[in-house]
Design a protein around this motif. Structure first.
Motif, PDB file in Angstrom:
ATOM      1  N   LYS A  31      -7.042   2.432  -3.784  1.00 27.47           N
ATOM      2  CA  LYS A  31      -6.322   3.044  -4.903  1.00 27.47           C
ATOM      3  C   LYS A  31      -4.826   3.160  -4.639  1.00 27.47           C
ATOM      4  CE  LYS A  31     -10.299   5.603  -6.633  1.00 27.47           C
ATOM      5  NZ  LYS A  31     -10.872   6.937  -6.984  1.00 27.47           N
ATOM      6  N   ASP A  32      -4.404   2.898  -3.392  1.00 25.54           N
ATOM      7  CA  ASP A  32      -2.972   2.949  -3.069  1.00 25.54           C
ATOM      8  C   ASP A  32      -2.307   1.585  -3.161  1.00 25.54           C
ATOM      9  OD1 ASP A  32      -4.360   1.869  -0.967  1.00 25.54           O
ATOM     10  OD2 ASP A  32      -3.329   3.006   0.604  1.00 25.54           O
ATOM     11  N   SER A  49       2.611   7.832  -6.028  1.00 28.18           N
ATOM     12  CA  SER A  49       1.837   7.282  -7.137  1.00 28.18           C
ATOM     13  C   SER A  49       2.478   5.992  -7.642  1.00 28.18           C
ATOM     14  CB  SER A  49       1.779   8.292  -8.288  1.00 28.18           C
ATOM     15  OG  SER A  49       3.079   8.472  -8.845  1.00 28.18           O
ATOM     16  N   ASP A  61       0.863  -1.177   0.000  1.00 28.60           N
ATOM     17  CA  ASP A  61       0.000   0.000   0.000  1.00 28.60           C
ATOM     18  C   ASP A  61       0.897   1.224   0.000  1.00 28.60           C
ATOM     19  OD1 ASP A  61      -2.493  -1.339   0.044  1.00 28.60           O
ATOM     20  OD2 ASP A  61      -2.251  -1.722   2.185  1.00 28.60           O
ATOM     21  N   ARG A  62       0.865   1.964  -1.101  1.00 25.98           N
ATOM     22  CA  ARG A  62       1.764   3.098  -1.259  1.00 25.98           C
ATOM     23  C   ARG A  62       1.469   4.175  -0.222  1.00 25.98           C
ATOM     24  NH1 ARG A  62      -0.489   2.137  -5.940  1.00 25.98           N
ATOM     25  NH2 ARG A  62      -1.507   4.176  -5.969  1.00 25.98           N
ATOM     26  N   ALA A  63       2.518   4.868   0.183  1.00 25.21           N
ATOM     27  CA  ALA A  63       2.383   5.944   1.159  1.00 25.21           C
ATOM     28  C   ALA A  63       1.604   7.108   0.556  1.00 25.21           C
ATOM     29  CB  ALA A  63       3.764   6.411   1.609  1.00 25.21           C
ATOM     30  N   ASP A  64       1.081   7.965   1.417  1.00 26.31           N
ATOM     31  CA  ASP A  64       0.340   9.140   0.958  1.00 26.31           C
ATOM     32  C   ASP A  64       1.185   9.938  -0.024  1.00 26.31           C
ATOM     33  OD1 ASP A  64      -1.757   8.441   2.557  1.00 26.31           O
ATOM     34  OD2 ASP A  64      -1.307   9.894   4.149  1.00 26.31           O
ATOM     35  N   GLY A  65       0.607  10.253  -1.148  1.00 27.66           N
ATOM     36  CA  GLY A  65       1.290  11.065  -2.143  1.00 27.66           C
ATOM     37  C   GLY A  65       2.205  10.295  -3.068  1.00 27.66           C
TER      38      GLY A  65
END
Length: 285
Positions: free
Chosen positions: A229-230, A180, A174-178
């Motif tokens: 979406k992450d 892409s 799960d990608r970190a905030d911000g």
């Protein structure tokens, strides 16, 4: 990183000398992780490889290739994190899923293939060609983002399921905030490259994917959802058996988190299934 490689990543294409940007390109993947009901291991294995592998996917329009993998009890014990975490765990419990099938769909045929597949699965079940004694752990469609290769003259991504790799590791993050998908691929092609694909690495190539989020349809429960979406998926194709490569994969997973790129939701190893045999069926649970 040079501009050509940056542009390739941004466009979801190849990252190494255009090896993955020819007329045959991977556009999407079906990733289906399933457990047979205990006592039905052999029956499930034979039904899947002798009927469903072909009738359910391979004969469909635009299917490039498919391959089956196995998570034995010993390999499941290597998975981490050891407890499901985050808002959308990949497997719950952590050791769910014994047989994995991966299928690559040609980029020009993705819409046609999945339109065919959504109808075909219902036709197969109506014709008595389903198998009830199984449980889906995680069956999700993914879109191809980029390919990252170790070697100067690499094996193209669309041949990854045909090449006799010794093992596979799936790393859901799960990608970190911000962050892409483009940022993740840029890190894999830049600062993270030495960690996963440096000298002596057992990882020959890493293919990155993002899940297709819309609701899934099927005549059975398909297990855990695609995540948010992450969510991204990294498939690591190995020259070595997964037990030999595991320390490297652990270090890679830790590096992703240490760089602040993403949180690892699940790192899971698999060994290739041996077609035409029931090898590993007595080692799943």
């Amino acid at each position: 990183m040079n501009d050509a490689r940056t542009d390739a990543i941004a466009n979801g294409g190849a990252t190494d000398d255009n090896v993955d940007s020819g007329p045959i390109r991977v556009g999407a993947m079906l990733f289906t992780l399933v457990d047979p009901t205990p006592g039905f291991e052999v029956a499930y294995n034979r039904w899947y490889e002798r009927d469903h592998f072909y009738g359910g996917v391979m004969v469909g329009p635009g299917t490039l290739s498919g391959r089956r993998w196995v998570a034995t009890r010993a390999l499941k014990d290597l998975r981490f994190p050891t407890e499901p975490s985050g808002h959308s765990p990949v497997t719950n419990p952590i050791d769910a899923g014994s047989f994995l099938a991966t299928y690559f769909i040609d980029a020009a045929s993705v819409a046609n293939h999945f339109a065919w597949a959504s109808e075909e699965v219902h036709k197969l079940y109506a014709a008595g060609r389903g198998f009830e004694e199984r449980t889906h752990a995680h069956t999700v469609l993914y879109t191809m983002r980029a390919a990252h290769h170790r070697d100067v003259a690499p094996i193209p991504a669309h041949l990854a399921l045909d090449h006799p790799y010794a093992g596979l590791a799936s790393i859901h993050v799960d990608r970190a905030d911000g962050v892409s998908t483009t940022d993740l691929d840029a890190w894999l092609d830049g600062d993270g490259r030495d960690v996963v694909l440096g000298g002596g690495s057992p990882v020959d190539q890493v293919l990155s994917w993002r899940p297709i989020i819309p609701d899934r349809e099927g005549p059975m429960d398909l297990g855990s959802g695609p995540g948010g979406k992450d969510r991204s998926l990294l498939l690591c194709f190995l020259d070595q058996q997964v037990e030999e490569a595991w320390d490297h994969l652990v270090a890679f997973s830790e590096a992703i988190e240490a760089a602040g790129i993403a949180r690892v939701a699940l790192t899971a190893p698999f060994t290739p299934a041996i077609p035409g045999t029931d090898t590993y069926c007595d080692q799943l649970f």
